[in-house]
Design an enzyme around this catalytic site. Structure first.
Site, PDB file in Angstrom:
ATOM      1  N   ARG A 191       0.812  -1.322   0.137  1.00 26.31           N
ATOM      2  CA  ARG A 191      -0.097   0.008  -0.089  1.00 26.31           C
ATOM      3  C   ARG A 191       0.803   1.039   0.250  1.00 26.31           C
ATOM      4  O   ARG A 191       0.633   2.204  -0.777  1.00 26.31           O
ATOM      5  CB  ARG A 191      -0.792   0.137   1.324  1.00 26.31           C
ATOM      6  CG  ARG A 191      -2.041  -1.039   1.272  1.00 26.31           C
ATOM      7  CD  ARG A 191      -2.895  -1.091   2.067  1.00 26.31           C
ATOM      8  NE  ARG A 191      -3.608   0.269   2.355  1.00 26.31           N
ATOM      9  CZ  ARG A 191      -4.156   0.588   3.630  1.00 26.31           C
ATOM     10  NH1 ARG A 191      -4.407  -0.279   4.459  1.00 26.31           N
ATOM     11  NH2 ARG A 191      -5.006   1.983   3.731  1.00 26.31           N
ATOM     12  N   GLU A 192       1.862   1.298   0.801  1.00 27.76           N
ATOM     13  CA  GLU A 192       2.996   2.265   0.734  1.00 27.76           C
ATOM     14  C   GLU A 192       3.502   2.542  -0.708  1.00 27.76           C
ATOM     15  O   GLU A 192       3.518   3.656  -0.995  1.00 27.76           O
ATOM     16  CB  GLU A 192       3.940   2.028   1.654  1.00 27.76           C
ATOM     17  CG  GLU A 192       3.412   2.233   3.256  1.00 27.76           C
ATOM     18  CD  GLU A 192       4.747   1.883   4.148  1.00 27.76           C
ATOM     19  OE1 GLU A 192       4.311   2.030   5.429  1.00 27.76           O
ATOM     20  OE2 GLU A 192       5.734   1.520   3.750  1.00 27.76           O
ATOM     21  N   LEU A 193       3.873   1.329  -1.409  1.00 29.90           N
ATOM     22  CA  LEU A 193       4.391   1.449  -2.632  1.00 29.90           C
ATOM     23  C   LEU A 193       3.225   2.027  -3.539  1.00 29.90           C
ATOM     24  O   LEU A 193       3.995   2.725  -4.340  1.00 29.90           O
ATOM     25  CB  LEU A 193       4.945   0.118  -3.116  1.00 29.90           C
ATOM     26  CG  LEU A 193       5.579   0.117  -4.656  1.00 29.90           C
ATOM     27  CD1 LEU A 193       6.619   0.830  -4.740  1.00 29.90           C
ATOM     28  CD2 LEU A 193       5.580  -1.382  -4.768  1.00 29.90           C
TER      29      LEU A 193
END
Length: 250
Positions: A191-193
């Site tokens: 999700r961060e990516l």
């Protein structure tokens, strides 16, 4: 003249000879010739019929094979079209998700009333890689004077994890992504990516990949676009060398 016509001609001549023969011996001789010619003609006719049957059978087999091949080709074309549609749908969904993530981060960033700190680097990683690499990298970058968003330094008790991470993503110049087997299997780093990818598309940050004990093929299977980026590799450089190279970008 074909053999069959030759046999028919011999039979005809023998028949005529029998009719005009004046002696019994001549008749018998011509009768024998007639029988041989008749047998030869019948054998040749049978052989011709057998050949015609074989040709018909082969033509039938060819027609059946062509029909099967046509059906197989149709199915192959259909599968290719279905796969292309699936990939197109996935790409559309992913692009929509990235746009939604970017919109969410902007909304979160604008809604908060507290003064937000800006960072040089956001470190996206799997928790399993902290002890082996990430915490040393964070310390080395901080020693060099870089401002970093690293959960162990930035998050406090009671903080909203999602909100803080969205703020960190939105306020970082660069996004360091530590790609490893652990990273590939975790949902939160993914999700961060996605958030960093959305920011990069919007021209607000740059993704800096670090390969940690992974191969090119493993990275390409996870994300072909990341595999094409120039990356640092923990197998080739020390933590200090990687930190200095990253710090030189700010």
């Amino acid at each position: 003249m074909s053999k069959e016509k030759q046999a028919q001609s011999k039979a005809h001549k023998a028949q005529q000879a029998i009719s005009s023969a004046k002696s019994l011996s001549t008749q018998k001789s011509k009768m024998s010739e007639l029988e041989r010619a008749t047998r030869d003609g019948a054998a040749i006719g049978k052989k011709r019929a057998d050949i015609a049957k074989k040709i018909a059978d082969k033509a039938k087999q060819l027609s059946s094979y062509q029909a099967k091949q046509f059906k197989a080709d149709e199915q192959a074309v259909k599968k290719v079209a279905q796969e292309q549609k699936r990939l197109s749908d996935e790409r559309t969904k992913h692009e929509a998700f990235i746009k939604q993530s970017l919109s969410s981060m902007r909304t979160t960033a604008s809604a908060t009333m507290e003064a937000e700190e800006e960072y040089d680097f956001f470190i996206s990683h799997a928790s399993e890689d902290k002890e082996a690499f990430v915490q040393d990298l964070a310390a080395a970058l901080r020693d060099l004077g870089a401002k970093i968003f690293y959960d162990a330094y930035t998050l406090k008790v009671g903080d909203s994890l999602r909100r803080k991470i969205d703020q960190g993503l939105a306020n970082s110049k660069f996004g360091i992504v530590v790609l490893s087997e652990h990273f590939f299997s975790k949902q939160w780093p993914a999700r961060e990516l996605d958030g960093l990818t959305a920011m990069e598309i919007g021209g607000q940050t740059r993704i800096l990949p670090i390969w940690h004990k992974v191969s090119y093929d493993e990275v390409r299977r996870f994300s072909p676009s990341l595999a094409d980026k120039v990356a640092l590799n923990t197998s080739l450089k020390s933590v200090e060398e990687i930190a200095k190279e990253l710090h030189s970008l700010i």
